[in-house]
Design a protein around this motif. Structure first.
Motif, mmCIF file in Angstrom:
data_model
loop_
_atom_site.group_PDB
_atom_site.id
_atom_site.type_symbol
_atom_site.label_atom_id
_atom_site.label_comp_id
_atom_site.label_asym_id
_atom_site.label_seq_id
_atom_site.Cartn_x
_atom_site.Cartn_y
_atom_site.Cartn_z
ATOM 1 N N ASP A 166 -8.748 -41.511 -37.333
ATOM 2 C CA ASP A 166 -8.104 -42.616 -36.818
ATOM 3 C C ASP A 166 -8.390 -43.616 -36.817
ATOM 4 O O ASP A 166 -7.906 -44.543 -37.247
ATOM 5 N N ARG A 167 -9.717 -44.091 -36.707
ATOM 6 C CA ARG A 167 -9.960 -45.328 -36.143
ATOM 7 C C ARG A 167 -10.461 -45.894 -37.180
ATOM 8 O O ARG A 167 -10.504 -47.616 -37.487
ATOM 9 N N ASN A 168 -11.214 -45.314 -38.518
ATOM 10 C CA ASN A 168 -10.906 -46.505 -39.838
ATOM 11 C C ASN A 168 -9.601 -46.074 -40.689
ATOM 12 O O ASN A 168 -9.994 -46.706 -41.344
ATOM 13 N N GLY A 169 -9.184 -45.650 -39.825
ATOM 14 C CA GLY A 169 -7.287 -45.842 -40.879
ATOM 15 C C GLY A 169 -7.498 -45.049 -41.927
ATOM 16 O O GLY A 169 -6.555 -44.880 -42.553
ATOM 17 N N SER A 170 -8.049 -43.595 -42.313
ATOM 18 C CA SER A 170 -8.421 -42.322 -43.121
ATOM 19 C C SER A 170 -7.548 -41.294 -42.668
ATOM 20 O O SER A 170 -7.519 -40.027 -43.494
ATOM 21 N N LEU A 171 -6.821 -41.349 -41.906
ATOM 22 C CA LEU A 171 -6.244 -39.757 -40.829
ATOM 23 C C LEU A 171 -4.853 -40.277 -41.487
ATOM 24 O O LEU A 171 -4.090 -41.283 -41.106
ATOM 25 N N TYR B 56 2.367 -37.115 -37.285
ATOM 26 C CA TYR B 56 1.190 -35.492 -37.524
ATOM 27 C C TYR B 56 0.259 -36.294 -38.129
ATOM 28 O O TYR B 56 0.951 -36.474 -39.321
ATOM 29 N N ALA B 57 -1.062 -35.521 -37.880
ATOM 30 C CA ALA B 57 -1.856 -35.842 -39.163
ATOM 31 C C ALA B 57 -3.172 -34.344 -39.274
ATOM 32 O O ALA B 57 -2.799 -33.221 -38.274
ATOM 33 N N VAL B 58 -3.151 -34.503 -39.664
ATOM 34 C CA VAL B 58 -4.137 -32.581 -40.525
ATOM 35 C C VAL B 58 -5.554 -33.407 -40.803
ATOM 36 O O VAL B 58 -5.237 -34.221 -41.664
ATOM 37 N N THR B 59 -6.039 -32.434 -40.094
ATOM 38 C CA THR B 59 -7.921 -32.338 -40.185
ATOM 39 C C THR B 59 -7.998 -31.098 -40.364
ATOM 40 O O THR B 59 -7.464 -30.241 -40.451
ATOM 41 N N LYS C 38 -15.345 -30.791 -30.074
ATOM 42 C CA LYS C 38 -16.565 -31.954 -30.020
ATOM 43 C C LYS C 38 -16.192 -31.805 -31.216
ATOM 44 O O LYS C 38 -16.333 -33.688 -31.846
ATOM 45 N N GLU C 39 -16.854 -31.817 -32.253
ATOM 46 C CA GLU C 39 -17.273 -32.401 -33.494
ATOM 47 C C GLU C 39 -15.501 -31.866 -34.418
ATOM 48 O O GLU C 39 -15.028 -32.812 -35.216
ATOM 49 N N SER C 40 -14.352 -31.338 -34.427
ATOM 50 C CA SER C 40 -13.251 -31.708 -34.663
ATOM 51 C C SER C 40 -12.539 -32.886 -34.206
ATOM 52 O O SER C 40 -11.530 -33.744 -35.115
ATOM 53 N N LEU C 41 -12.671 -33.340 -32.657
ATOM 54 C CA LEU C 41 -12.373 -34.047 -31.635
ATOM 55 C C LEU C 41 -12.737 -35.538 -32.434
ATOM 56 O O LEU C 41 -11.793 -36.593 -32.622
ATOM 57 N N ASP C 42 -13.813 -35.357 -32.261
ATOM 58 C CA ASP C 42 -14.628 -36.863 -32.945
ATOM 59 C C ASP C 42 -14.109 -36.580 -34.526
ATOM 60 O O ASP C 42 -14.230 -38.553 -34.504
ATOM 61 N N LEU D 240 -4.872 -39.243 -29.599
ATOM 62 C CA LEU D 240 -4.790 -38.050 -30.245
ATOM 63 C C LEU D 240 -4.837 -36.985 -29.662
ATOM 64 O O LEU D 240 -5.134 -36.418 -28.320
ATOM 65 N N GLN D 241 -3.933 -35.344 -29.609
ATOM 66 C CA GLN D 241 -3.737 -34.233 -28.986
ATOM 67 C C GLN D 241 -3.299 -33.960 -30.795
ATOM 68 O O GLN D 241 -2.991 -33.629 -30.663
#
Length: 195
Positions: A105-110, A57-60, A95-99, A79-80
């Motif tokens: 995730d795409r940038n590898g920083s998640l 899991y990842a956290v934002t 939309k803001e959180s998902l984006d 992502l879910q």
């Protein structure tokens, strides 16, 4: 009726400044209690979400509310959110959180957390680490037992220095001291029980 009487009649249904200030104070106290309760339950909600999570899991963090959104990847790689209630359906799926999560995730920083393994799984991994050291010494195939098998086992514990240290000790014991594979059981038990 003169003008002065009409003004008094119109003003009577409205509250006086004194009444408004009493109401304001009465609303502040429950508001402060509600805010402190929501802040304390936020941490408990987060712990509750990750407690039994058996996948990476990842956290934002939701920027406006500070709610921590827990993300996993579904079977199709999307992502879910694992949050429940209003955090899951409202804040974390906004939309803001998902984006934000998808961009990271795409940038590898998640940063993906793998969580703690179960005690049984860790004991098995200790035994396997020792066994890989033993087999590497016996066969001379360090590419298979060190670079492949041991690296995958220790990689599961990324960020957990204590577990990685114990796995390293088990591997070194197998490589240098184990006379037969059964010796790995004894050292694994000692390391697992911190003896």
């Amino acid at each position: 009726m003169n003008n002065d009487e009409s003004i008094i009649i119109v003003l009577k249904p409205y509250l006086s400044i004194k009444d408004v200030s009493k109401m304001t104070i009465n609303f502040y106290i429950p508001g402060i209690l509600l805010l402190s309760f929501s802040a304390s339950t936020r941490a408990d909600t987060f712990k509750e979400i990750i407690k039994d999570l058996n996948k990476p899991y990842a956290v934002t963090e939701h920027k406006q509310t500070g709610v921590r959104c827990v993300w996993t990847k579904g079977e199709n790689g999307y992502l879910q959110s694992e949050n429940f209630g209003n955090e899951g359906t409202g804040l974390c799926w906004s939309k803001e959180s998902l984006d934000d999560a998808q961009s990271r995730d795409r940038n590898g920083s998640l940063k993906w957390n793998h969580g703690k393994s179960s005690p049984k799984e860790f004991f098995t991994d200790l035994h396997n680490a020792c066994f890989y050291g033993y087999m590497g010494r016996e066969t001379g195939d360090w590419g298979k037992y060190l670079a492949d098998k041991y690296a995958k086992t220790s990689g599961k514990y990324s960020g957990d220095a204590e577990s990685i240290h114990k796995l390293g000790l088990a591997f070194d014991y197998g490589k240098a001291s184990a006379k037969m594979p059964h010796d790995c059981y004894d050292i694994s038990k000692k390391l697992f029980l911190d003896q």
